[in-house]
Motif scaffolding. Structure first.
Motif, PDB file in Angstrom:
ATOM      1  N   ARG A  90      12.243  24.511  54.478  1.00 17.21           N
ATOM      2  CA  ARG A  90      11.301  23.689  53.998  1.00 17.21           C
ATOM      3  C   ARG A  90      11.808  22.265  54.323  1.00 17.21           C
ATOM      4  NH1 ARG A  90      10.470  20.959  48.437  1.00 17.21           N
ATOM      5  NH2 ARG A  90      12.433  19.779  49.509  1.00 17.21           N
ATOM      6  N   PRO A  91      11.449  21.772  55.634  1.00 19.36           N
ATOM      7  CA  PRO A  91      11.650  20.418  56.085  1.00 19.36           C
ATOM      8  C   PRO A  91      10.667  19.515  55.483  1.00 19.36           C
ATOM      9  CG  PRO A  91      10.767  21.130  57.957  1.00 19.36           C
ATOM     10  CD  PRO A  91      10.788  22.440  56.957  1.00 19.36           C
ATOM     11  N   LEU A  92      11.182  18.294  54.818  1.00 18.46           N
ATOM     12  CA  LEU A  92      10.608  17.369  53.960  1.00 18.46           C
ATOM     13  C   LEU A  92      10.768  16.106  54.291  1.00 18.46           C
ATOM     14  CD1 LEU A  92       8.692  16.852  51.362  1.00 18.46           C
ATOM     15  CD2 LEU A  92      10.709  16.722  50.387  1.00 18.46           C
ATOM     16  N   ILE A  93       9.616  15.382  55.010  1.00 18.00           N
ATOM     17  CA  ILE A  93       9.857  13.850  55.249  1.00 18.00           C
ATOM     18  C   ILE A  93       9.061  13.141  54.422  1.00 18.00           C
ATOM     19  CG2 ILE A  93       9.507  12.242  57.278  1.00 18.00           C
ATOM     20  CD1 ILE A  93       9.726  14.823  58.980  1.00 18.00           C
ATOM     21  N   PHE A  94       9.387  12.046  53.890  1.00 23.74           N
ATOM     22  CA  PHE A  94       8.766  11.244  52.941  1.00 23.74           C
ATOM     23  C   PHE A  94       8.944   9.622  53.106  1.00 23.74           C
ATOM     24  CE2 PHE A  94      12.852  12.996  51.489  1.00 23.74           C
ATOM     25  CZ  PHE A  94      13.571  12.024  50.946  1.00 23.74           C
ATOM     26  N   GLY A  95       7.787   9.009  52.515  1.00 18.27           N
ATOM     27  CA  GLY A  95       8.129   7.672  52.280  1.00 18.27           C
ATOM     28  C   GLY A  95       8.939   7.063  51.576  1.00 18.27           C
ATOM     29  N   LEU A  96       9.830   6.045  51.839  1.00 19.04           N
ATOM     30  CA  LEU A  96      10.606   5.510  50.735  1.00 19.04           C
ATOM     31  C   LEU A  96      10.257   4.105  50.452  1.00 19.04           C
ATOM     32  CD1 LEU A  96      14.384   6.662  52.244  1.00 19.04           C
ATOM     33  CD2 LEU A  96      13.186   7.502  50.192  1.00 19.04           C
ATOM     34  N   GLU A  97      10.090   3.203  51.248  1.00 18.37           N
ATOM     35  CA  GLU A  97       9.722   2.245  51.200  1.00 18.37           C
ATOM     36  C   GLU A  97       8.318   1.484  51.682  1.00 18.37           C
ATOM     37  OE1 GLU A  97      12.817  -0.562  52.602  1.00 18.37           O
ATOM     38  OE2 GLU A  97      14.287   0.275  50.884  1.00 18.37           O
ATOM     39  N   GLY A  98       7.772   0.349  51.443  1.00 18.93           N
ATOM     40  CA  GLY A  98       6.573  -0.063  51.810  1.00 18.93           C
ATOM     41  C   GLY A  98       5.339  -0.414  50.935  1.00 18.93           C
ATOM     42  N   LEU A  99       4.546  -1.305  51.115  1.00 23.93           N
ATOM     43  CA  LEU A  99       3.317  -1.371  50.187  1.00 23.93           C
ATOM     44  C   LEU A  99       2.161  -1.087  50.828  1.00 23.93           C
ATOM     45  CD1 LEU A  99       2.266  -2.381  47.374  1.00 23.93           C
ATOM     46  CD2 LEU A  99       1.855  -4.515  48.616  1.00 23.93           C
ATOM     47  N   LEU A 100       1.582   0.439  50.385  1.00 22.31           N
ATOM     48  CA  LEU A 100       0.770   0.930  50.957  1.00 22.31           C
ATOM     49  C   LEU A 100       1.067   1.743  52.491  1.00 22.31           C
ATOM     50  CD1 LEU A 100      -2.493  -1.127  50.324  1.00 22.31           C
ATOM     51  CD2 LEU A 100      -1.690   0.909  49.184  1.00 22.31           C
ATOM     52  N   VAL A 101       1.538   0.938  53.392  1.00 21.13           N
ATOM     53  CA  VAL A 101       1.953   1.436  54.636  1.00 21.13           C
ATOM     54  C   VAL A 101       3.484   1.789  54.646  1.00 21.13           C
ATOM     55  CG1 VAL A 101       2.249   1.041  57.168  1.00 21.13           C
ATOM     56  CG2 VAL A 101       0.137   0.248  56.006  1.00 21.13           C
ATOM     57  N   PRO A 102       3.820   3.029  54.710  1.00 24.12           N
ATOM     58  CA  PRO A 102       5.540   3.127  54.518  1.00 24.12           C
ATOM     59  C   PRO A 102       6.099   2.584  55.742  1.00 24.12           C
ATOM     60  CG  PRO A 102       4.193   4.998  55.770  1.00 24.12           C
ATOM     61  CD  PRO A 102       3.101   4.212  55.031  1.00 24.12           C
ATOM     62  N   THR A 103       7.207   2.035  55.253  1.00 20.52           N
ATOM     63  CA  THR A 103       8.023   1.361  56.425  1.00 20.52           C
ATOM     64  C   THR A 103       9.496   1.930  56.418  1.00 20.52           C
ATOM     65  OG1 THR A 103       8.985  -0.217  54.698  1.00 20.52           O
ATOM     66  CG2 THR A 103       7.095  -0.955  55.914  1.00 20.52           C
ATOM     67  N   ARG A 104       9.877   2.776  55.762  1.00 21.51           N
ATOM     68  CA  ARG A 104      11.039   3.605  55.875  1.00 21.51           C
ATOM     69  C   ARG A 104      11.044   4.752  55.232  1.00 21.51           C
ATOM     70  NH1 ARG A 104      16.236   4.178  53.117  1.00 21.51           N
ATOM     71  NH2 ARG A 104      15.524   3.161  51.585  1.00 21.51           N
ATOM     72  N   SER A 105      11.329   5.947  55.992  1.00 19.99           N
ATOM     73  CA  SER A 105      11.301   7.355  55.555  1.00 19.99           C
ATOM     74  C   SER A 105      12.660   8.179  55.238  1.00 19.99           C
ATOM     75  CB  SER A 105      10.575   8.089  56.454  1.00 19.99           C
ATOM     76  OG  SER A 105       9.281   7.520  57.085  1.00 19.99           O
ATOM     77  N   GLY A 106      12.487   9.029  54.483  1.00 20.10           N
ATOM     78  CA  GLY A 106      13.570   9.651  54.038  1.00 20.10           C
ATOM     79  C   GLY A 106      13.540  11.452  54.711  1.00 20.10           C
ATOM     80  N   PHE A 107      14.379  12.127  54.537  1.00 19.90           N
ATOM     81  CA  PHE A 107      14.542  13.519  55.277  1.00 19.90           C
ATOM     82  C   PHE A 107      15.185  14.435  54.171  1.00 19.90           C
ATOM     83  CE2 PHE A 107      16.570  17.017  57.661  1.00 19.90           C
ATOM     84  CZ  PHE A 107      15.420  17.670  57.875  1.00 19.90           C
ATOM     85  N   ALA A 108      14.790  15.571  53.911  1.00 17.45           N
ATOM     86  CA  ALA A 108      15.396  16.664  53.145  1.00 17.45           C
ATOM     87  C   ALA A 108      15.121  17.986  53.842  1.00 17.45           C
ATOM     88  CB  ALA A 108      15.399  16.476  51.720  1.00 17.45           C
TER      89      ALA A 108
END
Length: 276
Positions: A90-108
């Motif tokens: 299971r690759p997971l990509i998720f938003g870390l920062e941003g107000l409504l629009v994500p500006t930085r993403s994480g991965f696990a």
């Protein structure tokens, strides 16, 4: 056993990856995909990883890894398990920062033991819930925000004594099972599956089974399906990454045996998997 790759290292167990202010926690910006490693075979792995990257793009997320790096990471993780392991990848990509629009993403990337379900029948009923249209939700992505509705459909089905639910699109036509794509055999012996209309994810295993059946001389008809057609189906089965091909032996009050088409689809898929 859980094994998660995050921040450049492998960790055992259910590794914490999100904070209370992360975009994905309070605004739902996460996607995942599910691939399989079955006794050393990784069927259609790259197709699942490519879909994960497309899904991320649909939600405005980015991934720090390219397709080749993701492929290598998955294989590295699989090699840390016993050779006969049956795993969910299971690759997971998720938003870390941003107000409504994500500006930085994480991965696990998480791999865990998940034995393939036995080729046994399950029961299903018709859900009162519907899949959303593409104008209502990110239906062309494997977005985490779509799954609470799946949970609602499953809970309601189990309260009625069924294992799964058939969910319709906004027009009341059959879309899929709550957890997998749907196929059935009609009274004339034709294999039918609801046509992909953007309201549900047309799965990678679905496409593979259609291709495999076609190569074996069995044409699959993709068309609009009304719920009442399932009441007279000769057989019903599902396709999905978790169980690959599983027969449905009871729909509402209509009981069916495990049919030859489900059996053939399962056989063909296993042969494909073992050759790749």
């Amino acid at each position: 056993m859980y094994l998660t790759y995050i921040d450049g290292q492998w960790r055992e167990g259910n590794a914490p990856i999100m904070g209370a202010m992360d975009h994905s926690v309070w605004l739902g910006s996460s996607i995942f995909d599910g691939a399989r490693a079955i006794r050393g075979h990784l069927p259609d792995l790259r197709l699942h990883l490519e879909r994960a990257l497309r899904s991320a793009n649909e939600l405005g997320l980015t991934c720090e890894y390219g397709i080749d790096e993701l492929d290598a990471l998955c294989r590295e993780g699989v090699a840390r398990f016993p050779v006969d392991a049956e795993l969910y990848i299971r690759p997971l990509i998720f938003g870390l920062e941003g107000l409504l629009v994500p500006t930085r993403s994480g991965f696990a990337l998480t791999l865990f033991d998940a034995p393939v379900p036995k080729f046994e029948g399950f029961s299903a009923c018709l859900s009162t819930l519907h899949r959303p249209s593409p104008s209502m939700a990110p239906t062309n992505a494997k977005a985490s925000c779509l799954y609470p509705n799946t949970t609602r459909a499953l809970v309601a089905a189990k309260q009625r004594g069924f294992d799964n639910a058939v969910v319709c699109d906004p027009l009341g036509n059959v879309a899929e099972f709550a957890t997998a794509n749907l196929f059935f055999v009609d009274a004339d012996g034709r294999v039918v599956t609801p046509i992909a209309n953007g309201c549900f994810l047309s799965g990678i295993t679905r496409a593979r089974v259609i291709q495999l059946l076609g190569t074996a001389g069995v044409d699959v008809v993709e068309r609009t399906v009304r719920p009442q057609e399932l009441q007279s189906a000769v057989e019903i089965f599902n396709t999905g990454n978790y169980g690959k091909v599983i027969p449905c032996t009871k729909y509402e009050n209509h009981e069916m045996p495990i049919g030859e088409m489900a059996t053939l689809a399962r056989k063909l898929y296993w042969e494909f998997m073992q050759a790749n």
